[in-house]
Motif scaffolding. Structure first.
Motif, mmCIF file in Angstrom:
data_model
loop_
_atom_site.group_PDB
_atom_site.id
_atom_site.type_symbol
_atom_site.label_atom_id
_atom_site.label_comp_id
_atom_site.label_asym_id
_atom_site.label_seq_id
_atom_site.Cartn_x
_atom_site.Cartn_y
_atom_site.Cartn_z
ATOM 1 N N VAL A 1 0.839 -1.191 0.000
ATOM 2 C CA VAL A 1 0.000 0.000 0.000
ATOM 3 C C VAL A 1 0.878 1.246 0.000
ATOM 4 C CG1 VAL A 1 -1.772 1.282 1.278
ATOM 5 C CG2 VAL A 1 -1.771 -1.243 1.320
ATOM 6 N N VAL A 2 0.604 2.153 -0.911
ATOM 7 C CA VAL A 2 1.262 3.463 -0.887
ATOM 8 C C VAL A 2 0.197 4.506 -0.569
ATOM 9 C CG1 VAL A 2 2.590 5.181 -2.161
ATOM 10 C CG2 VAL A 2 2.956 2.727 -2.609
ATOM 11 N N LEU A 3 0.363 5.199 0.548
ATOM 12 C CA LEU A 3 -0.528 6.297 0.910
ATOM 13 C C LEU A 3 0.007 7.576 0.268
ATOM 14 C CD1 LEU A 3 -1.003 5.581 4.732
ATOM 15 C CD2 LEU A 3 -2.399 4.773 2.807
ATOM 16 N N VAL A 4 -0.851 8.248 -0.455
ATOM 17 C CA VAL A 4 -0.425 9.453 -1.164
ATOM 18 C C VAL A 4 -0.827 10.663 -0.327
ATOM 19 C CG1 VAL A 4 -0.607 10.751 -3.314
ATOM 20 C CG2 VAL A 4 -0.712 8.246 -3.352
ATOM 21 N N ARG A 5 0.150 11.294 0.318
ATOM 22 C CA ARG A 5 -0.153 12.408 1.238
ATOM 23 C C ARG A 5 0.403 13.738 0.759
ATOM 24 N NH1 ARG A 5 -3.066 11.309 5.464
ATOM 25 N NH2 ARG A 5 -3.013 9.276 6.493
ATOM 26 N N SER A 6 1.516 13.739 0.056
ATOM 27 C CA SER A 6 2.123 15.012 -0.353
ATOM 28 C C SER A 6 1.435 15.545 -1.611
ATOM 29 C CB SER A 6 3.612 14.810 -0.635
ATOM 30 O OG SER A 6 3.770 13.991 -1.781
ATOM 31 N N GLY B 1 3.134 13.971 -4.538
ATOM 32 C CA GLY B 1 2.699 12.596 -4.756
ATOM 33 C C GLY B 1 1.330 12.547 -5.418
ATOM 34 N N PHE C 1 5.524 4.690 -9.247
ATOM 35 C CA PHE C 1 5.584 4.497 -7.787
ATOM 36 C C PHE C 1 6.404 3.278 -7.360
ATOM 37 C CE2 PHE C 1 2.000 7.328 -8.299
ATOM 38 C CZ PHE C 1 2.226 8.235 -7.285
ATOM 39 N N THR D 1 -10.351 1.374 -10.862
ATOM 40 C CA THR D 1 -9.418 0.619 -11.692
ATOM 41 C C THR D 1 -9.148 1.357 -13.005
ATOM 42 O OG1 THR D 1 -11.253 -0.697 -12.570
ATOM 43 C CG2 THR D 1 -10.027 -1.634 -10.724
ATOM 44 N N ARG E 1 1.682 13.326 -9.075
ATOM 45 C CA ARG E 1 2.260 12.182 -9.802
ATOM 46 C C ARG E 1 1.213 11.088 -10.016
ATOM 47 N NH1 ARG E 1 6.606 10.163 -5.975
ATOM 48 N NH2 ARG E 1 6.766 8.482 -7.504
#
Lengths: 197, 197
Positions: free
Chosen positions: B54-59, B62, B159, B148, B65
């Motif tokens: 899991v990649v949490l996108v916070r910035s 990010g 990523f 999706t 991107r």
């Protein structure tokens, strides 16, 4: 504490629930399976495509046809579980889209006109539904024993003569029997799984 | 009535839960995500392989991107959701097997020595875990908006520079905002999905 589930429900669905390898003889009824389905059917799939199809194996002849395609290590429990469900992706799910996606019936042809696109989408979304189904089995107070050790091509041909289905998992279902569990295996830590960008 | 979940919990996880398309500005904290993970991590995968990452996108960077690889129809909600999670299958999950499957550490090489076998297994089992994760988000009283519609190859490269991960879904997470839901789409009937042999 942010979860809205009480501890007993967390345990029932996730923490104490375990993959069972033995079962009692208590039957699993069609009514139970229908209640499970009528709950988990609401969980989401892309374009509401709902590609999961389920074959319940109840006859002795059906059981024999199933077990011969299972990996050796899975044959004994598949032979003895009160109920076994074959969970498959229907690669022709798009035929239902005009009914289940009334806001965008053209998706049937515009998005899913090509078989490879359908197969990829059905594999992903039916797998989501396998996950929901396992949670639903547990919600009914039953143990699930999901298995992926089988001859997939053999099962596809044996149970889906149309050539349009891909078996993803076979799930034993019932009340856990004696020595039903292996020791709980370790889970990955949060920091091994989740990163932030 | 065979389900052990009370009606409120059935509604929370399945019946009233809906895919959200708008969100309030209320943040989703790391603590919330960790509680969700620490619940759903117990749900089963084959060989306990746990391939989900899991990649949490916070910035802001990010988010930018991420959004440029999303389908146009998904860009606005992906831009504005309080938290977005990229859910991917780790095709090198087998490296962890000696730790997470202590009863059969040889599985790393004996079963999963070949990349195509790993990819197929990771795709299925990470998709199960996507299903569990969506249920976990709902268990935390949050709405999930799984998508999706994105350039998968673009996201994989953006990523996961190691080339070892396959993004399966991107999930917006938060409290539902105004007009968050489309009308509920029809579900397939039990008899359309379940057959018996």
């Amino acid at each position: 504490m942010t979860l809205l589930l009480d501890t007993a429900t967390q345990d029932l669905l996730f923490r104490e629930a375990r993959t069972a390898n033995t079962f009692t003889e208590e039957p699993v009824t069609d009514e139970q399976v229908q209640e499970i389905y009528d709950l988990v059917k609401y969980a989401p799939t892309a374009f509401n495509q709902q590609p999961l199809r389920v074959v319940l194996v109840r006859s002795a002849e059906g059981r024999e046809r199933l077990v011969r395609h299972m990996a050796d290590g899975n044959k004994p429990k598949t032979s003895t579980a009160p109920l076994v469900a074959i969970l498959a992706a229907d690669n022709e799910f798009h035929e239902e889209l005009p009914t289940v996606l009334p806001s965008f019936p053209q998706a049937k042809d515009v998005i899913f006109g090509e078989r490879p696109v359908r197969e990829q989408s059905a594999a992903l979304n039916a797998a989501l539904q396998v996950g929901y189904f396992i949670i639903g089995v547990r919600a009914a107070g039953l143990a699930a024993g999901p298995m992926t050790g089988f001859d997939a091509e053999g099962l596809n041909k044996e149970f889906f003569a149309d050539g349009e289905h891909s078996v993803l998992a076979v799930v034993n279902i019932g009340k856990p029997g004696e020595n039903a569990w292996y020791p709980r295996n370790p889970r990955l830590e949060y920091d091994q799984v989740v990163t932030t960008v």
